[in-house]
Design an enzyme around this catalytic site. Structure first.
Site, PDB file in Angstrom:
ATOM      1  N   ARG A 100       0.825  -0.997   0.068  1.00  0.00           N
ATOM      2  CA  ARG A 100      -0.090   0.192  -0.323  1.00  0.00           C
ATOM      3  C   ARG A 100       0.863   1.362  -0.069  1.00  0.00           C
ATOM      4  NH1 ARG A 100      -1.683   2.278   4.272  1.00  0.00           N
ATOM      5  NH2 ARG A 100      -1.921   0.180   5.759  1.00  0.00           N
ATOM      6  N   ASP A 147      -7.000  17.417 -15.160  1.00  0.00           N
ATOM      7  CA  ASP A 147      -7.127  15.931 -15.433  1.00  0.00           C
ATOM      8  C   ASP A 147      -7.058  16.091 -16.842  1.00  0.00           C
ATOM      9  OD1 ASP A 147      -8.471  13.480 -16.390  1.00  0.00           O
ATOM     10  OD2 ASP A 147     -10.237  13.671 -14.744  1.00  0.00           O
ATOM     11  N   LYS A 170      -8.342   4.490 -19.319  1.00  0.00           N
ATOM     12  CA  LYS A 170      -8.474   5.252 -20.630  1.00  0.00           C
ATOM     13  C   LYS A 170      -7.339   4.833 -21.616  1.00  0.00           C
ATOM     14  CE  LYS A 170     -12.119   6.239 -18.291  1.00  0.00           C
ATOM     15  NZ  LYS A 170     -12.927   5.161 -17.846  1.00  0.00           N
TER      16      LYS A 170
HETATM   17  N1  LCS Z   1     -11.515  11.554 -15.089  1.00  0.00           N
HETATM   18  C1  LCS Z   1     -12.238  11.425 -16.386  1.00  0.00           C
HETATM   19  C2  LCS Z   1     -11.947  12.463 -17.303  1.00  0.00           C
HETATM   20  C3  LCS Z   1     -12.849  10.519 -16.715  1.00  0.00           C
HETATM   21  O1  LCS Z   1     -13.130  10.341 -17.714  1.00  0.00           O
HETATM   22  C4  LCS Z   1     -13.121   9.200 -15.687  1.00  0.00           C
HETATM   23  C5  LCS Z   1     -13.759   8.028 -15.898  1.00  0.00           C
HETATM   24  C6  LCS Z   1     -12.470   9.527 -14.425  1.00  0.00           C
HETATM   25  C7  LCS Z   1     -11.557  10.812 -14.160  1.00  0.00           C
HETATM   26  C8  LCS Z   1     -12.493   8.599 -13.412  1.00  0.00           C
HETATM   27  O2  LCS Z   1     -11.761   7.109 -13.808  1.00  0.00           O
HETATM   28  P1  LCS Z   1     -12.142   5.797 -13.394  1.00  0.00           P
HETATM   29  O3  LCS Z   1     -12.243   5.714 -11.825  1.00  0.00           O
HETATM   30  O4  LCS Z   1     -13.279   5.196 -13.913  1.00  0.00           O
HETATM   31  O5  LCS Z   1     -11.096   4.982 -13.778  1.00  0.00           O
HETATM   32  N2  LCS Z   1     -14.580   8.247 -16.947  1.00  0.00           N
HETATM   33  C9  LCS Z   1     -15.402   7.428 -17.633  1.00  0.00           C
HETATM   34  C10 LCS Z   1     -16.311   7.645 -18.498  1.00  0.00           C
HETATM   35  O6  LCS Z   1     -16.358   8.528 -19.284  1.00  0.00           O
HETATM   36  N3  LCS Z   1     -17.027   6.685 -18.899  1.00  0.00           N
HETATM   37  O7  LCS Z   1     -17.061   5.687 -17.749  1.00  0.00           O
HETATM   38  C11 LCS Z   1     -15.948   6.014 -17.168  1.00  0.00           C
END
Ligand code: LCS
Length: 393
Positions: free
Chosen positions: A58, A183, A208
């Site tokens: 962790r 972000d 992504k």
């Molecule tokens: N930031 C952005 C710009 C995102 O698009 C997402 C997830 C996150 C943070 C959060 O990430 P995660 O915890 O899911 O890894 N976006 C998603 C979307 O547009 N469709 O499904 C998840």
């Protein structure tokens, strides 16, 4: 940063820090929760920060560390903090930068949960948030208060594809002593490096483009300097947002082809966006590479490519959008983005469904908006797929 002077593509393959005693050409998975100390003194020195030895996964792990150093190099930052998800990264930033009585200014159009968590949990702990169109610098200026402690930007924004001027926003925030977090999920460091434009913190959902294969969930926070890194890292460690070594291994494997995947997808994206824009059943298209995009000129300056995310609305609004989403055969009807597979989804009822009706209107998330994440399939097949689906509308 040991790989400072090599090119981006070389960094993808050779970046990061990892020394394997057996000479493994790839980073092995250290699938362990804990690490043996050489002696009681060594254990104490590790905990005191006087030795680099690993303690407990962790807190740190060699496979995860290899990924963290690689991603920090790609973003030109000081250090990376890998997290279990993109939301783990978002909350590491909020948790480190915001305290009771503080105020945050955020882009109105951000990933739904990045906004909702401020409006619910952080509000409960006495943090206030203003959501503004950060693409309009005057709106940002007006929202700043004496107690503002963070400017949080998503550019291009999810799902409206608005582009915020990073240099201008960072200059404005810094005049007020406010740190800026960006972000960078929609671009990846291949297309945009916010720290180079003055940002203090960059974060990603690794789920992504960076991993790119729709087979893990993960996140990362990258700090521009040691001071911020030391403020951010304990939040991940103590709130338990840590990544797993196997997750880290898959991201290290996935990221090697980042530029190849992004190049291919964005080459198709401009063709598909142009096709959609010229289609009689399409009301509007938002893609940074189209001259019709309100911040197309800014995108050319700030980004090294236009990416592969397209938002559009059909003339019949959501009813037509539903027919389209139910009729595509190659694009997968699913949330997430940035993978090798083309995905289509409806933000208002899916990724941003928990954002209030008023919040959606303010952020420009119309009911008819459809989001399309271009993968690396043959563009002719993707176009034929859209064509046959649009015929049914
Ligand atoms: N930031 C952005 C710009 C995102 O698009 C997402 C997830 C996150 C943070 C959060 O990430 P995660 O915890 O899911 O890894 N976006 C998603 C979307 O547009 N469709 O499904 C998840």
């Amino acid at each position: 940063m040991k790989n400072k002077n090599i090119g981006f593509n070389s960094k993808l393959i050779h970046g990061g820090e990892f020394n394997d005693a057996l000479g493994s050409a790839t980073v092995p998975i250290y699938q362990t929760s804990t690490f043996k100390f050489d002696s009681a003194e060594h254990g104490a020195a590790c905990f005191a920060g006087e030795s680099d030895g690993y303690i407990y996964t962790r807190i740190g792990n060699p496979t995860i560390h290899a990924l963290e150093t690689l991603l920090a190099e790609l973003e030109n930052g000081f250090g990376g903090i890998a997290t279990s998800s993109g939301m783990g990264a978002v909350n590491t930033v909020y948790g480190a930068m915001l305290s009771q009585g503080d105020h945050v200014v955020s882009s109105a159009a951000v990933y739904g949960p990045s906004r909702v968590v401020l409006e619910t949990y952080y509000k409960k702990f006495g943090v206030e948030a203003s959501f503004v169109n950060t693409a309009n610098i005057e709106d940002v200026r007006k929202a700043i208060r004496p107690e503002t402690r963070l400017l949080y930007i998503e550019t291009p924004s999810n799902p409206t594809m608005e582009i915020t001027d990073l240099k201008a926003c960072c200059e404005l925030a810094h005049q007020h002593g406010i740190p800026v977090a960006v972000d960078n999920t929609f671009c990846s460091p291949y297309l945009q490096r916010p720290l180079d434009w003055g940002a203090d913190i960059v974060l990603h959902s690794l789920t992504k483009f960076i991993n790119g294969h729709a087979d893990i969930v993960g996140g990362v926070v990258i700090a521009k300097d040691k001071e911020l890194y030391k403020k951010l890292r304990p939040v991940m460690v103590t709130l338990g947002f840590n990544m797993d070594p196997h997750q880290a291994y898959l991201v290290i494997r996935g990221v090697k082809t980042l530029s190849l995947r992004v190049d291919r997808a964005q080459e198709s994206a401009i063709k598909l966006a142009t096709y959609l824009e010229n289609h009689p059943k399409v009301a509007w298209v938002r893609y940074p590479g189209l001259v019709s995009h309100p911040q197309h000129e800014l995108a050319k300056v700030q980004m090294d490519g236009f990416g592969s995310m397209i938002s559009f609305e059909l003339k019949g609004g959501i009813e037509s959008g539903r027919i389209l989403m139910n009729s595509v055969k190659m694009a997968i009807l699913a949330v997430s983005l940035g993978g090798v597979e083309t995905l289509i989804q409806h933000p208002a009822s899916m990724t941003h469904s928990k954002v209030s009706a008023e919040g959606k209107i303010k952020a420009g998330i119309t009911d008819g908006l459809v989001r399309y994440s271009v993968g690396i399939e043959d563009v002719a097949d993707l176009m034929a797929d859209l064509e046959q689906a649009l015929e049914k509308v």
